[in-house]
Design an enzyme around this catalytic site. Structure first.
Site, PDB file in Angstrom:
ATOM      1  N   GLU A  86       0.739  -1.026   0.005  1.00  0.00           N
ATOM      2  CA  GLU A  86      -0.221  -0.343  -0.200  1.00  0.00           C
ATOM      3  C   GLU A  86       0.926   1.357   0.391  1.00  0.00           C
ATOM      4  OE1 GLU A  86      -3.501   0.225  -0.187  1.00  0.00           O
ATOM      5  OE2 GLU A  86      -2.957  -2.069  -0.223  1.00  0.00           O
ATOM      6  N   SER A 338     -29.311 -28.813 -19.510  1.00  0.00           N
ATOM      7  CA  SER A 338     -30.585 -28.770 -20.310  1.00  0.00           C
ATOM      8  C   SER A 338     -31.420 -27.898 -19.411  1.00  0.00           C
ATOM      9  CB  SER A 338     -31.252 -29.739 -19.754  1.00  0.00           C
ATOM     10  OG  SER A 338     -30.608 -30.256 -21.015  1.00  0.00           O
TER      11      SER A 338
END
Length: 738
Positions: A86, A338
């Site tokens: 950071e 399906s």
């Protein structure tokens, strides 16, 4: 030289004026910005969660509650991981990275939007604890002023310690101590370099880099942090390589994620567009759509036949709220098999007027340019209707429809239901649900509810409202439905999917005493199945069930088996004291009377002529925009073809279509015409009353009896004349024995 001096003076004055204006603006907008020391500490607030009846069902305590740690208790690689990830210059700057701010400013100007802020650890601490998350110049200036106050008031060690004790790590987890416990089940003082790098990677975007939600992204980000730690000299190359070999953490059963509905609630809260975890540090109330009784039933629903993990979801089709959600495997993406057929194939084809429910489709082994799919058990049925093909989940007709429709159009419909396809999935195998990643049960359920909502799609949700601790609304759910299919298409799909329950793969649900639509799906190979689905819906609710294992362990479960059984039980429980309203049709759906002969023999859909006998007709449903316009010819104008010949002292007339028509047969000889027959013929007629050495001419008129009892005649035809020449007959063999 004088000109250059004048220009320089003008530019200097302009710069001084801009600086003065900027300074005035800075102090004006930040005048009230005062650092609140109390907000720099951990919180012991909690989130209260309520069900659909506004009864409190849980307190989700932030995992940082009563957990904090001093920096000197941590091994050096823990804070170093966050500094590397950071703010590599944390110890050398005074809270602000001016070079980074200038770079971010230039990028924001180029982009024409406020996208980057060049935040140091000190700035992040201020932003997280003191300010909102909005991206505006005013907030950024306040952040700068408060950061300067922070740096003057606290040491670097204190700032880094407060940062680590308040930073958000996702999954309702604040602070390094709580994160170590949540992700690794250990104290922060025992974190390895790899674990510290993992946590440092997560904070960039907890919802995107969580090892439980996106392990691949998390792993890449973690290794990137380790590389930066090595470059900055925090760890050696060998230590970096050793750390990269460590696995990511696995989900803990004692975490919030094991309580699936609450996990869904919190994950959704984190995904809200304006969500910032720090705005809830003071506590909040979340109001959900949960039906507590159905949730309890779903969590405890099991049978002796359970052989895999499972997920079950119930949503309200009116509110689009999830009233029950239970899973043993997580909210994972799976191949839909399906269950994708109605969404990607049949509904789009109906909408595009490619098919109607009765459209005849040839179910036979077919090669589609090198792609040669098969039906289940390699069984084929010849010509079937689209309705039957969907109900029985036949593969070949589905691929044929998609091939005619086009994958591009199918993908456009899926996109409107927020079912997004990667490029590698845009091919004909889409018709059978063969995909690289697939969809979540939540996404599939939301898409199916489109049919129950007249073709309008709305995502399903856990949360209806969020309030702060004082009752002020922080978020109220609102959504605008997306029109995907027309009302008449939705009505036809409802009818077709109801047939899948009555006589198709979802027939385990046929015992329910109310109308329900459903589709099943199974993915697997000859060795076993990985995914088994049943998605059902009534006018009021959508119930979706998936069974399988997150690690793809094979099972013998099919969609029409256990998942369908569970869907039946959930529906039965859901309507134990009431009944859903039946489905209604659309005024844009019409019922047409069709010619059964044209349908059975020519595999064409044609209207029945006005007086066609009922036994040769059937009815079916169509969109008004796609109803047949051509009439079948069999009973429009009855016609006949015939052949005639003379043999063995008789005239033989071979007739066609004798199963549909009766006939009037007339005979003319020497200018005199008589009617010799009126009625039904089996294939032909024999006239044995002719005389030898005579010439005869026959005429035939077909007719049929309409439902009104009247005769409806066709066109009379005249056959070629025949001459009945007498032939000598030889005596039979052994005539003397006669």
């Amino acid at each position: 030289m004088k000109t250059v001096r004048k220009i320089s003076i003008i530019l200097l004055c302009a710069a001084l004026i801009c600086a003065a204006v900027g300074t005035f603006f800075y102090f004006a907008v930040t005048a009230g910005a005062v650092l609140d020391d109390a907000k720099l500490e951990r919180t012991d607030a909690c989130i209260e969660v309520y069900d659909s009846a506004d009864n409190k069902i849980a307190d989700l305590s932030f995992k940082s509650a009563n957990k904090s740690i001093h920096l000197n208790e941590l091994p050096a690689h823990v804070p170093n991981a966050f500094i590397a990830a950071e703010d590599k210059n944390f110890y050398s700057h005074h809270g602000l990275d001016y070079k980074g701010m200038i770079r971010a400013l230039l990028k924001n100007i180029k982009a024409g939007a406020f996208r980057q802020g060049a935040s140091t650890i000190s700035q992040q601490l201020v932003k997280n604890t003191q300010l909102s998350s909005e991206k505006t110049l005013t907030r950024k200036l306040k952040e700068i002023r408060l950061t300067r106050q922070l740096e003057k008031r606290y040491t670097k060690t204190e700032i880094l310690e407060m940062y680590l004790n308040t930073i958000y790590f996702g999954h309702a987890c604040y602070g390094i101590a709580g994160a170590a416990d949540f992700y690794f089940s250990k104290p922060a003082s025992s974190l390895s370099a790899a674990e510290a790098a993992t946590l440092a990677a997560i904070i960039k975007s907890p919802n995107n880099y969580s090892p439980f939600l996106n392990p691949e992204k998390c792993l890449t980000a973690r290794n990137s942090v380790l590389k930066r730690m090595q470059i900055l000299g925090f760890i050696t190359e060998s230590e970096s390589e050793q750390a990269k070999s460590e696995p990511l953490p696995e989900k803990q059963d004692n975490s919030i994620t094991s309580k699936t509905y609450l996990s869904g609630v919190y994950a959704e809260m984190e995904s809200l567009p304006l969500y910032s975890p720090y705005q809830y540090r003071g506590g909040c109330k979340i109001y959900t759509y949960m039906d507590s009784q159905m949730q309890d039933y779903a969590e405890n629903l099991k049978t002796d036949a359970d052989r895999s993990g499972k997920s079950m979801l119930i949503c309200d089709n009116r509110t689009h709220g999830i009233i029950a959600w239970y899973t043993t495997e997580g909210d994972i993406r799976r191949q839909p098999g399906s269950v994708i057929k109605p969404l990607a194939v049949y509904a789009p084809a109906v909408e595009e007027n490619k098919i109607s429910p009765c459209t005849p489709l040839s179910d036979e082994k077919t090669d589609f340019g090198g792609y040669s799919p098969s039906n289940y058990k390699d069984e084929y049925r010849g010509y079937v209707s689209a309705r039957e093909a969907l109900a029985l989940s036949l593969n070949i007709p589905a691929v044929k429809i998609l091939n005619s429709l086009g994958v591009e159009k199918s993908e456009a419909f899926l996109r409107r239901m927020q079912l997004f396809l990667p490029e590698e999935d845009k091919n004909l195998s889409l018709a059978l649900g063969g995909m690289s990643e697939g969809f979540t049960l939540r996404e599939i359920a939301a898409a199916y509810s489109t049919f129950a909502n007249s073709g309008n799609f709305t995502p399903v949700s856990f949360i209806r409202r969020i309030e702060d601790a004082d009752g002020n609304a922080l978020y109220t759910r609102s959504s605008t439905p997306q029109k995907v299919f027309s009302e008449d298409t939705a009505a036809l799909m409802n009818e077709m999917l109801a047939c899948a329950v009555k006589k198709g793969t979802a027939k385990k649900m046929a015992c329910l005493p109310f109308e329900v639509c459903a589709k099943t799906g199974t993915c697997g190979t000859d060795e076993g199945n990985t995914d088994a689905w049943t998605v059902s819906y009534t006018t009021a609710h959508t119930v979706a069930v998936w069974m399988g294992n997150a690690d793809n362990t094979l099972t013998d479960i099919t969609g029409g088996g256990l998942p369908c059984h569970y869907a039946m039980l959930l529906n039965k429980r859901l309507y134990r004291n009431t009944r859903p309203q039946p489905f209604t049709s659309s005024p844009k759906v019409v019922e047409c009377r069709l010619d059964k002969i044209a349908y059975d023999q020519d595999h064409s859909v044609k209207l029945a002529a006005e007086n066609t006998p009922v036994r040769y007709t059937f009815t079916d449903l169509f969109r008004i925009s796609n109803q047949p316009k051509e009439f079948g010819s069999t009973f429009t104008a009855p016609s006949v073809s015939a052949k005639i010949h003379y043999e063995n002292s008789a005239v033989f007339i071979d007739l066609c279509q004798t199963e549909y028509y009766d006939y009037v047969i007339k005979r003319e000889q020497n200018g005199k015409t008589i009617q010799i027959y009126d009625g039904h013929c089996d294939n032909g007629y024999e006239d044995d009353t002719v005389l030898p050495n005579k010439k005869y001419t026959y005429s035939i008129t077909p007719y049929y009896l309409g439902e009104d009892g009247k005769r409806h005649y066709g066109k009379e035809i005249t056959l070629p004349s025949v001459y009945c020449k007498q032939t000598k007959q030889s005596p039979p063999k052994n005539w003397w024995n006669s």
